[in-house]
Design a protein around this motif. Sequence first.
Motif, mmCIF file in Angstrom:
data_model
loop_
_atom_site.group_PDB
_atom_site.id
_atom_site.type_symbol
_atom_site.label_atom_id
_atom_site.label_comp_id
_atom_site.label_asym_id
_atom_site.label_seq_id
_atom_site.Cartn_x
_atom_site.Cartn_y
_atom_site.Cartn_z
ATOM 1 N N ASP A 72 0.829 -1.207 0.000
ATOM 2 C CA ASP A 72 0.000 0.000 0.000
ATOM 3 C C ASP A 72 0.865 1.259 0.000
ATOM 4 N N ARG A 73 1.940 1.224 0.774
ATOM 5 C CA ARG A 73 2.863 2.375 0.804
ATOM 6 C C ARG A 73 3.567 2.549 -0.544
ATOM 7 N N LEU A 74 3.910 1.445 -1.172
ATOM 8 C CA LEU A 74 4.508 1.502 -2.516
ATOM 9 C C LEU A 74 3.566 2.194 -3.493
ATOM 10 N N MET A 75 2.292 1.837 -3.429
ATOM 11 C CA MET A 75 1.317 2.469 -4.322
ATOM 12 C C MET A 75 1.179 3.954 -4.004
ATOM 13 N N ALA A 76 1.104 4.285 -2.718
ATOM 14 C CA ALA A 76 0.932 5.681 -2.323
ATOM 15 C C ALA A 76 2.116 6.530 -2.781
ATOM 16 N N GLU A 77 3.329 6.018 -2.632
ATOM 17 C CA GLU A 77 4.510 6.767 -3.067
ATOM 18 C C GLU A 77 4.547 6.912 -4.583
ATOM 19 N N THR A 78 4.119 5.865 -5.285
ATOM 20 C CA THR A 78 4.080 5.940 -6.755
ATOM 21 C C THR A 78 3.124 7.028 -7.212
ATOM 22 N N LEU A 79 1.942 7.060 -6.619
ATOM 23 C CA LEU A 79 0.942 8.053 -7.000
ATOM 24 C C LEU A 79 1.395 9.467 -6.625
ATOM 25 N N GLU A 80 2.020 9.575 -5.458
ATOM 26 C CA GLU A 80 2.482 10.893 -5.027
ATOM 27 C C GLU A 80 3.604 11.401 -5.930
ATOM 28 N N ARG A 81 4.502 10.520 -6.296
ATOM 29 C CA ARG A 81 5.682 10.927 -7.076
ATOM 30 C C ARG A 81 5.360 11.156 -8.543
ATOM 31 N N PHE A 82 4.574 10.242 -9.133
ATOM 32 C CA PHE A 82 4.390 10.267 -10.587
ATOM 33 C C PHE A 82 2.932 10.454 -11.024
ATOM 34 N N GLY A 83 1.991 10.397 -10.091
ATOM 35 C CA GLY A 83 0.612 10.747 -10.414
ATOM 36 C C GLY A 83 -0.240 9.644 -10.984
ATOM 37 N N GLY A 84 0.268 8.422 -11.077
ATOM 38 C CA GLY A 84 -0.531 7.333 -11.620
ATOM 39 C C GLY A 84 0.290 6.073 -11.720
ATOM 40 N N VAL A 85 -0.317 5.028 -12.283
ATOM 41 C CA VAL A 85 0.411 3.788 -12.562
ATOM 42 C C VAL A 85 -0.242 3.117 -13.764
ATOM 43 N N HIS A 86 0.577 2.711 -14.704
ATOM 44 C CA HIS A 86 0.088 2.073 -15.928
ATOM 45 C C HIS A 86 0.628 0.669 -16.125
ATOM 46 N N ILE A 87 1.808 0.408 -15.583
ATOM 47 C CA ILE A 87 2.511 -0.847 -15.833
ATOM 48 C C ILE A 87 3.000 -1.415 -14.506
ATOM 49 N N LEU A 88 2.798 -2.716 -14.322
ATOM 50 C CA LEU A 88 3.357 -3.420 -13.175
ATOM 51 C C LEU A 88 4.130 -4.621 -13.681
ATOM 52 N N VAL A 89 5.381 -4.723 -13.255
ATOM 53 C CA VAL A 89 6.195 -5.906 -13.554
ATOM 54 C C VAL A 89 6.445 -6.627 -12.237
ATOM 55 N N ASN A 90 5.821 -7.792 -12.079
ATOM 56 C CA ASN A 90 5.999 -8.608 -10.882
ATOM 57 C C ASN A 90 7.223 -9.500 -11.076
ATOM 58 N N ASN A 91 8.360 -8.988 -10.635
ATOM 59 C CA ASN A 91 9.630 -9.667 -10.854
ATOM 60 C C ASN A 91 10.237 -10.243 -9.578
ATOM 61 N N ALA A 92 9.831 -9.761 -8.425
ATOM 62 C CA ALA A 92 10.472 -10.175 -7.165
ATOM 63 C C ALA A 92 10.412 -11.692 -6.989
ATOM 64 N N GLY A 93 11.548 -12.258 -6.625
ATOM 65 C CA GLY A 93 11.595 -13.700 -6.398
ATOM 66 C C GLY A 93 13.022 -14.186 -6.287
#
Length: 250
Positions: A72-93
């Motif tokens: 949730d914090r990741l999303m909030a920082e993304t929106l605050e910094r860049f104003g939206g989100v269009h692409i998600l790459v689920n790479n962690a592993g």
Amino acid sequence: MDLGLENKVAIVTGAARGIGAATARRLAAEGASVVIADINGEGAAATAAAMQADGLKAHAVAGDITVAADVDRLMAETLERFGGVHILVNNAGFPRDGRLTKLTETDWDLVVDVILKGAFLASKAVMPHMIEQRWGRIVNISSRAHLGNPGQANYSAAKAGIIGLTRALSLEEGRYEITVNAVAPGFIETEMVQELPHYAQIKERVVRGTPIPRVGRPDDIADAVAFLASERAGFISGETLHVTGGRYAS
């Protein structure tokens, strides 16, 4: 080819190094603003700083992708910094290898949670924004290991689960012009792989068994992800693109 990523905002998880870092840099080179998400905060910050030094738009966020509050914090920082989100790459592993009789419950939980639960939480977090704008791209990083690897029951199961998640979400979200695809890398020469015991022998064996006689590079995966994340791939969804040099068997 113009991929149409100018002014798009992307989140790449597990992006401090390796495939994630190469993917983040590739998306940013196409004009996207990229959030470098990783539990390794120092590594994420270093990757973002290196990209910024090259004139690319990047921002680092440290957090645990298996913890909903961190996502949730990741999303909030993304929106605050860049104003939206269009692409998600689920790479962690990451792998924690061992034959089944030697595999601990902790090894199972760590691998499955980061790969599969992490992808679930991150996808759930971005989806309302993608639905509202009626445009989105999710690219999940699976692995050739989804076909089964001895000594990798946990990793193979998690990466196979990623493909099931990909197909399910593609069916759910296609009506909103959201595509969901997976990339299944073969043997990729990342820092993590180079740290394996007997790496030289493993590499030699892999090259012998690969129709294109070399190991993969992080940029090979980054290029595939960038295409699937682009405007050019708008009618491709639910697919798994194998980037293995033609190698499928162990």
